[in-house]
Structure formats: C-alpha cells, structure tokens
Design a protein around this motif. Sequence first.
Motif, PDB file in Angstrom:
ATOM      1  N   VAL A 194       0.743  -1.089  -0.007  1.00 17.64           N
ATOM      2  CA  VAL A 194      -0.043   0.030  -0.079  1.00 17.64           C
ATOM      3  C   VAL A 194       0.795   1.341  -0.129  1.00 17.64           C
ATOM      4  O   VAL A 194       1.615   1.280   0.701  1.00 17.64           O
ATOM      5  N   GLU A 195       0.512   2.192  -1.016  1.00 19.18           N
ATOM      6  CA  GLU A 195       1.324   3.678  -0.974  1.00 19.18           C
ATOM      7  C   GLU A 195       0.663   4.389   0.331  1.00 19.18           C
ATOM      8  O   GLU A 195      -0.430   4.658   0.292  1.00 19.18           O
ATOM      9  N   LEU A 196       1.476   5.142   0.910  1.00 23.41           N
ATOM     10  CA  LEU A 196       1.294   5.974   1.937  1.00 23.41           C
ATOM     11  C   LEU A 196       2.055   7.354   1.690  1.00 23.41           C
ATOM     12  O   LEU A 196       3.160   7.238   1.134  1.00 23.41           O
ATOM     13  N   THR A 197       1.764   8.516   2.399  1.00 24.43           N
ATOM     14  CA  THR A 197       2.492   9.551   2.355  1.00 24.43           C
ATOM     15  C   THR A 197       2.642   9.969   3.848  1.00 24.43           C
ATOM     16  O   THR A 197       1.821   9.710   4.431  1.00 24.43           O
ATOM     17  N   ILE A 198       4.028  10.215   4.139  1.00 30.49           N
ATOM     18  CA  ILE A 198       4.313  10.769   5.682  1.00 30.49           C
ATOM     19  C   ILE A 198       4.937  12.064   5.606  1.00 30.49           C
ATOM     20  O   ILE A 198       5.866  12.306   4.775  1.00 30.49           O
ATOM     21  N   ARG A 199       4.283  12.944   6.386  1.00 30.75           N
ATOM     22  CA  ARG A 199       4.842  14.378   6.268  1.00 30.75           C
ATOM     23  C   ARG A 199       5.995  14.476   7.499  1.00 30.75           C
ATOM     24  O   ARG A 199       5.582  13.967   8.604  1.00 30.75           O
ATOM     25  N   VAL A 200       7.118  14.712   7.181  1.00 34.20           N
ATOM     26  CA  VAL A 200       8.111  15.150   8.213  1.00 34.20           C
ATOM     27  C   VAL A 200       8.689  16.722   8.065  1.00 34.20           C
ATOM     28  O   VAL A 200       8.647  17.035   7.191  1.00 34.20           O
ATOM     29  N   PRO A 201       9.222  17.306   9.117  1.00 31.71           N
ATOM     30  CA  PRO A 201       9.705  18.388   9.185  1.00 31.71           C
ATOM     31  C   PRO A 201      10.882  18.677   8.348  1.00 31.71           C
ATOM     32  O   PRO A 201      10.924  19.474   7.592  1.00 31.71           O
ATOM     33  N   ASP A 229       4.304  22.006  -1.043  1.00 27.18           N
ATOM     34  CA  ASP A 229       4.099  23.157  -1.997  1.00 27.18           C
ATOM     35  C   ASP A 229       4.507  24.424  -1.423  1.00 27.18           C
ATOM     36  O   ASP A 229       4.926  25.462  -1.905  1.00 27.18           O
ATOM     37  N   ASP A 230       4.235  24.484   0.057  1.00 27.35           N
ATOM     38  CA  ASP A 230       4.475  25.793   0.884  1.00 27.35           C
ATOM     39  C   ASP A 230       6.021  25.695   1.316  1.00 27.35           C
ATOM     40  O   ASP A 230       6.446  26.654   2.000  1.00 27.35           O
ATOM     41  N   LEU A 231       6.820  24.546   0.926  1.00 20.75           N
ATOM     42  CA  LEU A 231       8.326  24.560   1.217  1.00 20.75           C
ATOM     43  C   LEU A 231       8.561  24.478   2.532  1.00 20.75           C
ATOM     44  O   LEU A 231       9.776  24.712   3.419  1.00 20.75           O
ATOM     45  N   GLN A 232       7.584  24.274   3.475  1.00 21.10           N
ATOM     46  CA  GLN A 232       7.801  24.208   5.110  1.00 21.10           C
ATOM     47  C   GLN A 232       7.722  22.848   5.619  1.00 21.10           C
ATOM     48  O   GLN A 232       8.031  22.741   6.758  1.00 21.10           O
ATOM     49  N   ALA A 233       7.781  21.638   4.557  1.00 20.30           N
ATOM     50  CA  ALA A 233       8.089  20.485   5.286  1.00 20.30           C
ATOM     51  C   ALA A 233       8.365  19.616   4.117  1.00 20.30           C
ATOM     52  O   ALA A 233       8.705  19.894   2.907  1.00 20.30           O
ATOM     53  N   VAL A 234       8.410  18.122   4.430  1.00 21.64           N
ATOM     54  CA  VAL A 234       9.000  17.134   3.344  1.00 21.64           C
ATOM     55  C   VAL A 234       7.938  16.111   3.292  1.00 21.64           C
ATOM     56  O   VAL A 234       7.208  15.600   4.557  1.00 21.64           O
ATOM     57  N   ILE A 235       7.476  15.677   2.088  1.00 23.66           N
ATOM     58  CA  ILE A 235       6.779  14.538   2.152  1.00 23.66           C
ATOM     59  C   ILE A 235       7.222  13.377   1.510  1.00 23.66           C
ATOM     60  O   ILE A 235       8.117  13.346   0.736  1.00 23.66           O
ATOM     61  N   LEU A 236       7.299  12.322   2.520  1.00 25.56           N
ATOM     62  CA  LEU A 236       7.679  11.009   2.046  1.00 25.56           C
ATOM     63  C   LEU A 236       6.865  10.113   1.539  1.00 25.56           C
ATOM     64  O   LEU A 236       5.800   9.882   1.974  1.00 25.56           O
ATOM     65  N   TYR A 237       6.875   9.723   0.187  1.00 22.16           N
ATOM     66  CA  TYR A 237       6.060   8.815  -0.458  1.00 22.16           C
ATOM     67  C   TYR A 237       6.783   7.260  -0.089  1.00 22.16           C
ATOM     68  O   TYR A 237       7.662   6.773  -0.509  1.00 22.16           O
ATOM     69  N   THR A 252      -2.551   4.812  13.509  1.00 22.96           N
ATOM     70  CA  THR A 252      -1.091   4.566  13.364  1.00 22.96           C
ATOM     71  C   THR A 252       0.051   5.790  13.495  1.00 22.96           C
ATOM     72  O   THR A 252      -0.470   6.930  12.892  1.00 22.96           O
ATOM     73  N   GLN A 253       0.915   5.629  14.081  1.00 23.51           N
ATOM     74  CA  GLN A 253       1.757   6.550  14.198  1.00 23.51           C
ATOM     75  C   GLN A 253       3.241   6.143  13.440  1.00 23.51           C
ATOM     76  O   GLN A 253       3.858   4.978  13.690  1.00 23.51           O
ATOM     77  N   PHE A 254       3.954   7.269  13.117  1.00 20.57           N
ATOM     78  CA  PHE A 254       5.522   7.160  12.320  1.00 20.57           C
ATOM     79  C   PHE A 254       6.407   8.118  13.515  1.00 20.57           C
ATOM     80  O   PHE A 254       5.641   9.191  13.636  1.00 20.57           O
ATOM     81  N   TRP A 255       7.419   7.701  13.236  1.00 14.17           N
ATOM     82  CA  TRP A 255       8.468   8.735  13.863  1.00 14.17           C
ATOM     83  C   TRP A 255       9.972   8.565  13.331  1.00 14.17           C
ATOM     84  O   TRP A 255      10.062   7.332  12.795  1.00 14.17           O
ATOM     85  N   LYS A 291      -4.191   6.982   4.504  1.00 16.05           N
ATOM     86  CA  LYS A 291      -2.949   6.628   3.635  1.00 16.05           C
ATOM     87  C   LYS A 291      -2.112   7.970   3.774  1.00 16.05           C
ATOM     88  O   LYS A 291      -1.167   8.147   3.171  1.00 16.05           O
ATOM     89  N   SER A 292      -2.656   9.040   4.716  1.00 17.14           N
ATOM     90  CA  SER A 292      -1.750  10.184   4.684  1.00 17.14           C
ATOM     91  C   SER A 292      -1.533  10.291   6.216  1.00 17.14           C
ATOM     92  O   SER A 292      -2.457  10.381   6.780  1.00 17.14           O
ATOM     93  N   PHE A 293      -0.151  10.635   6.538  1.00 17.44           N
ATOM     94  CA  PHE A 293       0.065  10.625   7.828  1.00 17.44           C
ATOM     95  C   PHE A 293       1.102  11.976   8.318  1.00 17.44           C
ATOM     96  O   PHE A 293       1.915  12.284   7.224  1.00 17.44           O
ATOM     97  N   THR A 294       1.312  12.491   9.406  1.00 16.92           N
ATOM     98  CA  THR A 294       2.316  13.187   9.940  1.00 16.92           C
ATOM     99  C   THR A 294       3.030  12.639  10.888  1.00 16.92           C
ATOM    100  O   THR A 294       2.655  12.189  11.935  1.00 16.92           O
TER     101      THR A 294
END
Length: 441
Positions: A194-201, A229-237, A252-255, A291-294
């Motif tokens: 499964v494809e997910l996106t994870i937002r990291v600082p 898009d706002d250049l404030q974070a990074v998206i991991l696919y 679910t939590q990621f770190w 499928k979208s997490f921070t």
Amino acid sequence: MLDPRTEDYLVEGTDFWVVKPSISLAGITGLEALVKGNYIAMRPGDAGNPALRDFVARAKAPPLDLSAPGLHLVLFSDTRGSLEVGSPILFKQVKVGTVQSFQLSRDDKQVAFGVHIEPEHAHLVNSSTRFWNASGITLKGGLSGVEVKSESLQTLLAGGIAFETPNPNASRGNKRVERFSLYSSQEVALQKGVELTIRVPSGDGLSPGTAIRYKGLEVGKVERIELTDDLQAVILYARITQATQQIARAGTQFWVVKPEVSLTRAANLETLVTGQYLEVQPSNQKGAAQKSFTAAAAPPKANAREQGLRLVLSAMRRGSIKPGVVVSYREVPVGKVTDFELGPTSDRVLIHILIEPRYAPLVRSGSRFWNASGIGVDAGLFSGVKVRTESLEALLEGGIAFASPDNPQMGGPAQPGQTFALYDEVKDEWLRWAPKIALEK
C-alpha cells in the motif's frame, strides 16, 4: 525485375529491405547472405490495396505482421535503455520472444516497444503479467556484502526484457494488441503493498530506500521524497509491504529514529552505520483506512500501558525537565517524567510523572517535590561555600526529587492524578525527613 506472378502484390503496404549478414550480441541474422551475398527481401501487402510501382526500401526488416502466429504486444517505457530490435523476451531465463520494433509514443513522452511472443508460449501472458527491463546488472551493497544480479549473460551484454505472471489464472485481454508497462526493474515491477504519504519536518538523513520498521522488522520503504508546496515540510512517499491493513488506518503513528548521544545517554547507535529509519506503531484499534500521515516528533508514549501512580507537578517554568527524566527518592530512581504541557491559563507548566507501583506508598499528601537539575550553591561569610547536586545524572540531564515528612505531617497516600507544587529549590528540612514507609512487594 520481378516475376510477373508477383504483380498482384506490388501494392501499398508491401515492404522491401536489404538483407545483410549481421552479427551482434543479440544474435546472428542474414547468415545466408554470407554465402549468396546481399539480397532484397520482400513482404507483400494486402492484395486489395492500390497498386504501386515506386517503393522505398526500409533500413531494416519490418516487425512481424500482426497476422503472424503468436502474441503481439506493445510495452511502454520511460526510456529505451539498451534494448534493440532482436533483444530477447525471457520467462524464467528462457527466451520466449523478441523485441520487434521501438519508437516514440504518440505524445513523445514514452518509448513504445513492439514485442512478439512465440505461439507455444503465448499462454504465459495474461492481465497480471509484469514486464521489466532486464538489461545490465544490479548492484546492492551493505554491511553483509555486495550482491550482483543479472538476468542472463545475454541481457547483460545485449539487453532484454523479462516478465512474470503472478496469477496464471487471471483473465486475458480481448484486444488484438495488448498494452503493458515496461518497468525499470524486477523490484519495481513486482512490488506489492500500500502506498502512503508521511509528512516530516525535514528530510535530513532520509532518502529513497529508507526502511520503515516495526519491532525490528522491515515492513516498508520510502520510495520518493518531495518538498511540500509551501516549502515548510517534506513529504515521504512510502510503500508498506507487510501488515498493510493494520498500518494503513487511523491511529497509526510514524516517527524518525536517529542516533542519540549525550554524556549520560547513548541510543540508536546502529543508525550511525545503517542510517536513519522510520519506526511505525500500528493502530491497536480498528479504525478507518488512512493513507496520509504526519510523523510524530518523538516515539509515542509507551507509558500509556505502564502501571504506576500518575501525578501532576505544577511549576513556574519547565527548566531542563523533559520526558524520561528520572524522579528520585533519596537519590534512588523511583519514577520518571512522562509528559509536560502548559496549564489551562498558560501561567504554569504541568509536568506529568509516573511513580513505579512498588514505590507508590512513598508519595504522601504532604510530600514535597523539587527540581533537582543543575547545581545549588550556598555561600556564607563564616560557613564558606557549599555545592549541592542531587546526582551526576540530574546535573547533566535534569531530574526531580521528592521527600515525605515524618508522622503525622506526611498525611495519607497520594491519589492518582493528584497535583503537587514543584519547587525550584530544596529546603534542608526536607532532606532530614526519614519516615519509615513499607514498600509494596
């Protein structure tokens, strides 16, 4: 000069080309021309087409006519690679077809390969089939060694296409010429999950291929990294390949796990060699698919399932107190800080602590807590200078200490959730308290 009997075939669609002997890594063609000399070959067109007398010879043999026995396919790839006309099509390293042609797609964004599968092997292809470019070699390196992988010597030198059919019972297409994607590698072609996106600082230390782990086992990987898009974070696919249903849902939590080195603590040192990775804690409840997490800034609080006496300390400032800081009694660790937050009116800091069950009777309603971080210095004209610190660990990382008064001032046992003041300094009187309190077994 042509035989008069061929006149009916001199029509639009008829192809002529020069046959020359050719020896290449993809094979040997036109071998008979070595003996007879170069000659012109012809493939007749449809007899119903308009007659022609002027033709332009092709530079090379045209691909097989679609009416030829076998399976005709079109594969689309982002690049051509080292594939040539005549490159083999392999199934389990057995040649079952060849590349007949290649050209740019209609929108000029991809390369379209015309492929022919021999009649006796046509049944190997269905809707579940995945094709990949098997040209060249693949290198994988790590602490355990270097892995070198190639489909075959022929594809290493001349290029080739391999395929696999995960579901032999899948349906077959009903088009005359089926279309498939040609993937860059076997790993990409056969990837599952499964494809997910994870937002990291920040993407510091992260890259495509970064592992996602649970309980030490790899359950997925990061495939691509992009700025928001706002250049404030990074998206991991990322792609999760194990326990997908439990991970790809709400809760679910990621770190990010990275090395921690200080004067009193060293953790996750293996990441200095293997690189940073993402840890995942699957949701323990059945939640909605997500499928979208921070990513969390720190691991989730494992103490939520720990037993003990939970208390709240109220302080003017947090100081060096942070989760994990030790709570001690007579310089013996008996608990730890689990969290901190601003109070409801933002004029205080509320520090949450957990006292181990065995030491819970030590905390009474009359207990006093103080910030044991750093060094206390008392100076007097006649008494000199007195330096005081709770412990080396408290000096370096911060800490909290407490004492309970002698009877009858000690009061009853502290209640779960009870709030105590956290003093900045300890009073000498508190250090002299030495009540006899039986501990739980």
